[in-house]
Design a protein around this motif. Sequence first.
Motif, short mmCIF file in Angstrom:
data_model
loop_
_atom_site.label_atom_id
_atom_site.label_comp_id
_atom_site.label_asym_id
_atom_site.label_seq_id
_atom_site.Cartn_x
_atom_site.Cartn_y
_atom_site.Cartn_z
N GLY A 1 0.84 -1.20 0.00
CA GLY A 1 0.00 0.00 0.00
C GLY A 1 0.87 1.25 0.00
O GLY A 1 2.07 1.20 0.26
N GLY A 2 0.26 2.36 -0.31
CA GLY A 2 1.01 3.60 -0.48
C GLY A 2 1.25 4.39 0.78
O GLY A 2 1.95 5.40 0.74
N LYS A 3 0.68 3.98 1.90
CA LYS A 3 0.82 4.77 3.13
C LYS A 3 1.40 3.92 4.25
O LYS A 3 1.18 2.71 4.31
N LEU A 4 2.13 4.59 5.14
CA LEU A 4 2.64 3.91 6.33
C LEU A 4 1.56 3.92 7.40
O LEU A 4 0.75 4.85 7.49
N LYS A 5 1.55 2.90 8.23
CA LYS A 5 0.51 2.77 9.25
C LYS A 5 0.83 3.56 10.52
O LYS A 5 -0.06 4.03 11.21
N ALA B 1 9.20 1.22 7.40
CA ALA B 1 9.71 1.27 6.04
C ALA B 1 10.88 0.30 5.86
O ALA B 1 10.98 -0.40 4.84
N ALA B 2 11.76 0.23 6.85
CA ALA B 2 12.90 -0.69 6.78
C ALA B 2 12.42 -2.14 6.76
O ALA B 2 12.95 -2.97 6.01
N LEU B 3 11.42 -2.45 7.57
CA LEU B 3 10.89 -3.82 7.59
C LEU B 3 10.23 -4.18 6.26
O LEU B 3 10.38 -5.30 5.76
N ARG B 4 9.51 -3.22 5.69
CA ARG B 4 8.89 -3.48 4.39
C ARG B 4 9.95 -3.79 3.34
O ARG B 4 9.79 -4.71 2.52
N CYS B 5 11.03 -3.04 3.35
CA CYS B 5 12.11 -3.28 2.39
C CYS B 5 12.74 -4.64 2.60
O CYS B 5 13.03 -5.36 1.64
#
Length: 123
Positions: free
Chosen positions: A87-91, A102-106
């Motif tokens: 998704g385009g937004k951070l929670k 963001a680091a975990l998503r990467c």
Amino acid sequence: MVLFADGAYEQRKVYHVLESEAADPVIPSRKNAQLWQHGNSSKPKLPRDEAIREIRHTSPNAWKVKADTHIRALGETVMYRLKSAFGGKLKNRKIHNQKTEAALRCRVRNKSTQLGRRKFQWD
């Protein structure tokens, strides 16, 4: 420092900010782009005008190869894949937590990419 951007950032105010930050912009010009400063001017040459002159002298594709604009395209592809997956937004709302998220998503995206690759073994 080099800044890669798309044609939406081809504006005088963007170039002015980049000049004050001592950044070298790599921004493709629009099809109908006109020079901002005449070539015989005593002022320093503008990077945008130099790019337009080079594009006119060679071709848009030759300029793209020389300027390494594929780097920008690779970055856009990575962001598209991340946004498609998560998704385009951070929670999270706090900046520290957003950085962690963001680091975990990467990391998750990189791991899933590695899992899908074939492993070759040379004998």
